[in-house]
Design a protein around this motif. Sequence first.
Motif, PDB file in Angstrom:
ATOM      1  N   LEU A 110       0.860  -1.181   0.000  1.00  0.00           N
ATOM      2  CA  LEU A 110       0.000   0.000   0.000  1.00  0.00           C
ATOM      3  C   LEU A 110       0.892   1.225   0.000  1.00  0.00           C
ATOM      4  CD1 LEU A 110      -2.691  -0.939   2.669  1.00  0.00           C
ATOM      5  CD2 LEU A 110      -2.820  -1.203   0.193  1.00  0.00           C
ATOM      6  N   PHE A 111       0.687   2.079  -0.970  1.00  0.00           N
ATOM      7  CA  PHE A 111       1.496   3.287  -1.103  1.00  0.00           C
ATOM      8  C   PHE A 111       0.603   4.514  -1.008  1.00  0.00           C
ATOM      9  CE2 PHE A 111       3.963   0.006  -3.163  1.00  0.00           C
ATOM     10  CZ  PHE A 111       5.253   0.261  -2.726  1.00  0.00           C
ATOM     11  N   PHE A 112       0.869   5.350  -0.008  1.00  0.00           N
ATOM     12  CA  PHE A 112       0.214   6.640   0.161  1.00  0.00           C
ATOM     13  C   PHE A 112       1.290   7.719   0.201  1.00  0.00           C
ATOM     14  CE2 PHE A 112      -3.117   3.840   1.569  1.00  0.00           C
ATOM     15  CZ  PHE A 112      -4.302   4.521   1.341  1.00  0.00           C
ATOM     16  N   ASN A 113       2.422   7.476  -0.454  1.00  0.00           N
ATOM     17  CA  ASN A 113       3.526   8.425  -0.386  1.00  0.00           C
ATOM     18  C   ASN A 113       3.129   9.744  -1.049  1.00  0.00           C
ATOM     19  OD1 ASN A 113       3.640   6.471  -2.536  1.00  0.00           O
ATOM     20  ND2 ASN A 113       5.477   7.498  -3.271  1.00  0.00           N
ATOM     21  N   SER A 114       3.461  10.828  -0.365  1.00  0.00           N
ATOM     22  CA  SER A 114       3.183  12.201  -0.811  1.00  0.00           C
ATOM     23  C   SER A 114       1.692  12.460  -1.021  1.00  0.00           C
ATOM     24  CB  SER A 114       3.960  12.537  -2.087  1.00  0.00           C
ATOM     25  OG  SER A 114       5.352  12.449  -1.845  1.00  0.00           O
ATOM     26  N   THR A 115       0.843  11.702  -0.338  1.00  0.00           N
ATOM     27  CA  THR A 115      -0.595  11.917  -0.410  1.00  0.00           C
ATOM     28  C   THR A 115      -0.982  13.037   0.542  1.00  0.00           C
ATOM     29  OG1 THR A 115      -0.995   9.624  -0.983  1.00  0.00           O
ATOM     30  CG2 THR A 115      -2.848  10.796  -0.024  1.00  0.00           C
ATOM     31  N   THR A 116      -1.941  13.862   0.122  1.00  0.00           N
ATOM     32  CA  THR A 116      -2.450  14.934   0.962  1.00  0.00           C
ATOM     33  C   THR A 116      -3.795  14.497   1.520  1.00  0.00           C
ATOM     34  OG1 THR A 116      -1.342  16.581  -0.409  1.00  0.00           O
ATOM     35  CG2 THR A 116      -3.094  17.370   1.041  1.00  0.00           C
TER      36      THR A 116
END
Length: 169
Positions: A110-116
């Motif tokens: 699961l990737f939420f990198n750099s998510t606002t």
Amino acid sequence: MDFSDARFTRGTVTFNGASFSGSTVTFRDATFSGGEVDFGGATISDSRLLFSYATISDSTVLFNRATISEGSVVSFADATVSGGSAYFGRATISGSTVSFSGATISGGRLFFNSTTIFSDTVSFSSATISGGTLDFEDATGPAPTGLLTAIGSPVPRTVILSQAWAPIL
């Protein structure tokens, strides 16, 4: 659109750059194996994308750079992610819900990198996460509800949390 019980194997189903307004797209009990479903760059407003009870195995579901707003729901409730991936990198989540409540994530990514994230809108309540990778590097906004409780045994291979959450975790 109703894709309930559908089988997606190999190939790509793309909603890349699409606009959803007041829509419901259902993938309930769908199986994703060896393929890709791409919502990258999509605008999701006052809509529901439901992956409840879906199985994602060796497949990818992309929401990179998507905007999820105005009461929308993207739900992976009770889904199984095993060796598959869900990417929300650089997405914006505002006034909406992204839920992995009750999901089982084992060996998936699961990737939420750099998510606002603009409010308490991402939830892992009652989820079980073991093995795999969780990446929230450079995410902004509040930490997802239930995330630390969901991380089980074995602990995911890689867990990257946003530095912004350090004072509260």
